[in-house]
Motif scaffolding. Structure first.
Motif, PDB file in Angstrom:
ATOM      1  N   ASP A  62       1.026  -0.854   0.347  1.00 29.26           N
ATOM      2  CA  ASP A  62      -0.047  -0.155   0.177  1.00 29.26           C
ATOM      3  C   ASP A  62       0.841   1.224   0.281  1.00 29.26           C
ATOM      4  OD1 ASP A  62      -2.019  -1.065  -0.011  1.00 29.26           O
ATOM      5  OD2 ASP A  62      -2.512  -1.196   2.567  1.00 29.26           O
ATOM      6  N   ARG A  63       0.310   2.474  -0.112  1.00 25.85           N
ATOM      7  CA  ARG A  63       0.756   3.302  -0.989  1.00 25.85           C
ATOM      8  C   ARG A  63       0.443   4.949  -0.218  1.00 25.85           C
ATOM      9  NH1 ARG A  63       5.620   4.922  -3.664  1.00 25.85           N
ATOM     10  NH2 ARG A  63       6.034   7.750  -3.657  1.00 25.85           N
ATOM     11  N   LEU A  64       0.524   6.035   0.733  1.00 26.42           N
ATOM     12  CA  LEU A  64      -0.441   6.545   1.533  1.00 26.42           C
ATOM     13  C   LEU A  64       0.685   8.219   1.479  1.00 26.42           C
ATOM     14  CD1 LEU A  64      -3.131   7.259   2.810  1.00 26.42           C
ATOM     15  CD2 LEU A  64      -1.910   6.993   5.294  1.00 26.42           C
ATOM     16  N   GLU A  65       0.204   8.854   0.523  1.00 26.32           N
ATOM     17  CA  GLU A  65       0.524  10.163   0.822  1.00 26.32           C
ATOM     18  C   GLU A  65      -0.050  11.696   0.936  1.00 26.32           C
ATOM     19  OE1 GLU A  65       3.012  11.637  -2.479  1.00 26.32           O
ATOM     20  OE2 GLU A  65       3.053   9.214  -3.567  1.00 26.32           O
ATOM     21  N   TYR A  66       0.796  12.191   2.577  1.00 30.32           N
ATOM     22  CA  TYR A  66       0.335  13.493   3.103  1.00 30.32           C
ATOM     23  C   TYR A  66       1.043  14.504   2.916  1.00 30.32           C
ATOM     24  CZ  TYR A  66      -3.140  10.270   5.873  1.00 30.32           C
ATOM     25  OH  TYR A  66      -3.815   8.880   5.772  1.00 30.32           O
ATOM     26  N   MET A  93       7.103  -3.629   1.592  1.00 34.11           N
ATOM     27  CA  MET A  93       6.047  -3.027   2.518  1.00 34.11           C
ATOM     28  C   MET A  93       5.098  -1.682   2.166  1.00 34.11           C
ATOM     29  SD  MET A  93      10.249  -2.377   4.406  1.00 34.11           S
ATOM     30  CE  MET A  93       9.986  -2.180   6.178  1.00 34.11           C
ATOM     31  N   ALA A  94       4.201  -1.692   2.945  1.00 39.21           N
ATOM     32  CA  ALA A  94       3.597  -0.448   2.659  1.00 39.21           C
ATOM     33  C   ALA A  94       4.046   0.814   2.941  1.00 39.21           C
ATOM     34  CB  ALA A  94       2.319  -0.794   3.721  1.00 39.21           C
ATOM     35  N   ARG A  95       4.422   1.399   2.223  1.00 41.62           N
ATOM     36  CA  ARG A  95       5.402   3.007   2.443  1.00 41.62           C
ATOM     37  C   ARG A  95       4.013   4.277   2.191  1.00 41.62           C
ATOM     38  NH1 ARG A  95       9.997   1.411   0.666  1.00 41.62           N
ATOM     39  NH2 ARG A  95      10.004  -0.858  -0.140  1.00 41.62           N
ATOM     40  N   ALA A  96       4.413   5.413   3.948  1.00 40.39           N
ATOM     41  CA  ALA A  96       3.784   6.379   3.617  1.00 40.39           C
ATOM     42  C   ALA A  96       5.074   7.566   3.344  1.00 40.39           C
ATOM     43  CB  ALA A  96       3.292   6.569   5.366  1.00 40.39           C
ATOM     44  N   TYR A  97       4.724   8.515   3.535  1.00 41.82           N
ATOM     45  CA  TYR A  97       4.958   9.257   3.085  1.00 41.82           C
ATOM     46  C   TYR A  97       4.571  10.963   3.576  1.00 41.82           C
ATOM     47  CZ  TYR A  97       7.667   6.411  -0.219  1.00 41.82           C
ATOM     48  OH  TYR A  97       8.198   5.401  -0.824  1.00 41.82           O
ATOM     49  N   VAL A  98       5.037  11.669   4.052  1.00 43.65           N
ATOM     50  CA  VAL A  98       4.248  12.624   4.971  1.00 43.65           C
ATOM     51  C   VAL A  98       5.614  13.756   5.138  1.00 43.65           C
ATOM     52  CG1 VAL A  98       3.639  14.102   6.847  1.00 43.65           C
ATOM     53  CG2 VAL A  98       3.001  11.697   6.733  1.00 43.65           C
ATOM     54  N   ASP A 124       7.418   1.223   5.611  1.00 44.76           N
ATOM     55  CA  ASP A 124       8.395   2.476   5.768  1.00 44.76           C
ATOM     56  C   ASP A 124       8.055   3.167   5.614  1.00 44.76           C
ATOM     57  OD1 ASP A 124      10.613   3.355   4.891  1.00 44.76           O
ATOM     58  OD2 ASP A 124      11.028   2.289   2.881  1.00 44.76           O
ATOM     59  N   ARG A 125       8.462   4.656   6.398  1.00 48.05           N
ATOM     60  CA  ARG A 125       7.580   5.200   6.874  1.00 48.05           C
ATOM     61  C   ARG A 125       8.922   7.426   6.480  1.00 48.05           C
ATOM     62  NH1 ARG A 125       2.972   6.491  11.375  1.00 48.05           N
ATOM     63  NH2 ARG A 125       4.758   5.893  12.399  1.00 48.05           N
ATOM     64  N   VAL A 126       8.540   7.771   5.505  1.00 49.66           N
ATOM     65  CA  VAL A 126       9.339   8.929   5.694  1.00 49.66           C
ATOM     66  C   VAL A 126       8.173   9.798   6.172  1.00 49.66           C
ATOM     67  CG1 VAL A 126      11.106  10.097   4.598  1.00 49.66           C
ATOM     68  CG2 VAL A 126      10.740   7.737   4.861  1.00 49.66           C
ATOM     69  N   THR A 127       8.860  11.451   6.972  1.00 50.38           N
ATOM     70  CA  THR A 127       8.359  12.628   7.705  1.00 50.38           C
ATOM     71  C   THR A 127       9.473  13.124   7.173  1.00 50.38           C
ATOM     72  OG1 THR A 127       6.457  11.732   9.088  1.00 50.38           O
ATOM     73  CG2 THR A 127       6.846  13.780   9.218  1.00 50.38           C
ATOM     74  N   GLU A 128       8.756  14.598   6.258  1.00 44.76           N
ATOM     75  CA  GLU A 128      10.071  15.549   5.628  1.00 44.76           C
ATOM     76  C   GLU A 128       9.294  16.223   5.715  1.00 44.76           C
ATOM     77  OE1 GLU A 128      13.306  14.323   2.711  1.00 44.76           O
ATOM     78  OE2 GLU A 128      11.321  14.016   1.765  1.00 44.76           O
ATOM     79  N   VAL A 129      10.132  17.732   7.211  1.00 48.43           N
ATOM     80  CA  VAL A 129       9.588  19.399   7.180  1.00 48.43           C
ATOM     81  C   VAL A 129      10.742  20.285   6.551  1.00 48.43           C
ATOM     82  CG1 VAL A 129       8.917  20.322   8.802  1.00 48.43           C
ATOM     83  CG2 VAL A 129       8.540  17.528   9.073  1.00 48.43           C
TER      84      VAL A 129
END
Length: 270
Positions: A62-66, A93-98, A124-129
């Motif tokens: 799965d892939r989720l992006e906010y 892996m499921a991948r999530a990006y913020v 696998d999740r990445v949060t970038e600010v």
């Protein structure tokens, strides 16, 4: 009798939601697939952005992006409508990006609800600010290891979780967590989680953040929660461990009430 056709592949969930806010409100909103973004009316405090994954959780591939972009001098709070769930994954892996972009002299409180990891989850999740000059943020990450109400103990897990904050391309804050099956077997050690099943990191990235250290430490009194706070230049970082998610959430709620002037997110169950 009819023969059922064999299912060779599961349907995968993909979702993207991105919102742009200015001082007067919404500038742009785009959403597709399972990801949604809402702006409920709030009587006071910061404008509130609520993200929702309508698929109900994240499974293999799965892939989720906010995404959030705040214009200069814009302040907002963003959260999720409910806890995110990472289910058992048989394949990729499921991948999530913020991705969060905060304009000059802006501010964002990124306060998602907890992520619950099921046995066999692969995330696998990445949060970038990205911070412009004068901008700042508060970042919260809560993780619960297993469905604790069901007595679940994790034996298989693939987790890569990374948070990176930059100002004009320069890294100010980098926080990463990786867990696999071998790591799970060592978690009960005193140097790891010491038996805890829920953990959180709360970070404030701003020039004034170290000034909040004393106030934060005075609030770390919730029974059943082990915590520590540090204040490197331009940051305040708090780490918390608990036997389950409820005392952890109580401690987080108290910290947020002390460290920020605005009400808690309305969608939180408190």
């Amino acid at each position: 009798m009819f023969d059922s056709p064999r299912i060779s592949a599961f349907q995968r969930s993909h979702g993207q939601a991105r919102i742009v806010l200015g001082p007067r409100g919404i500038v742009d909103l785009a959403q597709s697939g399972s990801a949604k973004a809402m702006l409920p009316r709030v009587a006071g405090g910061l404008p509130e952005i609520v993200f929702l994954n309508t698929s109900g959780g994240l499974a293999s591939d799965d892939r989720l992006e906010y995404g959030i972009e705040l214009h200069p001098r814009t302040r907002a709070l963003a959260t999720t409508q409910t806890a995110e769930r990472a289910y058992r994954a048989e394949g990729d892996m499921a991948r999530a990006y913020v991705r969060l972009s905060i304009g000059e002299d802006g501010w964002l409180d990124w306060l998602p609800q907890e992520t619950i990891l099921f046995d066999g989850a692969a995330l696998d999740r990445v949060t970038e600010v990205d911070l412009a000059p004068g901008a700042g943020c508060m970042l919260l990450e809560m993780v619960v290891l297993g469905r604790l109400a069901m007595g679940e103990t994790l034996t298989h897990l693939r987790l890569h979780d990374r948070r990176v904050v930059r100002r004009e391309g320069r890294i100010l804050h980098h926080d990463a967590l990786a867990l696999d099956d071998a790591g799970l077997r060592r978690l009960d050690g005193a140097a790891m989680l010491n038996g805890a099943k829920a953990m959180a990191t709360l970070s404030v990235i701003a020039p004034h953040a170290p000034d909040l250290l004393g106030r934060a430490r005075d609030t770390l009194t919730e029974p059943g929660v082990t915590s520590a706070a540090s204040a490197p230049p331009g940051r305040l970082v708090l780490r918390l461990l608990a036997g389950d998610g409820w005392p952890l959430r109580r401690q987080i709620n108290r910290l947020l009430q002390v460290l920020r002037p605005d009400p808690l997110p309305r969608v939180w169950q408190v």
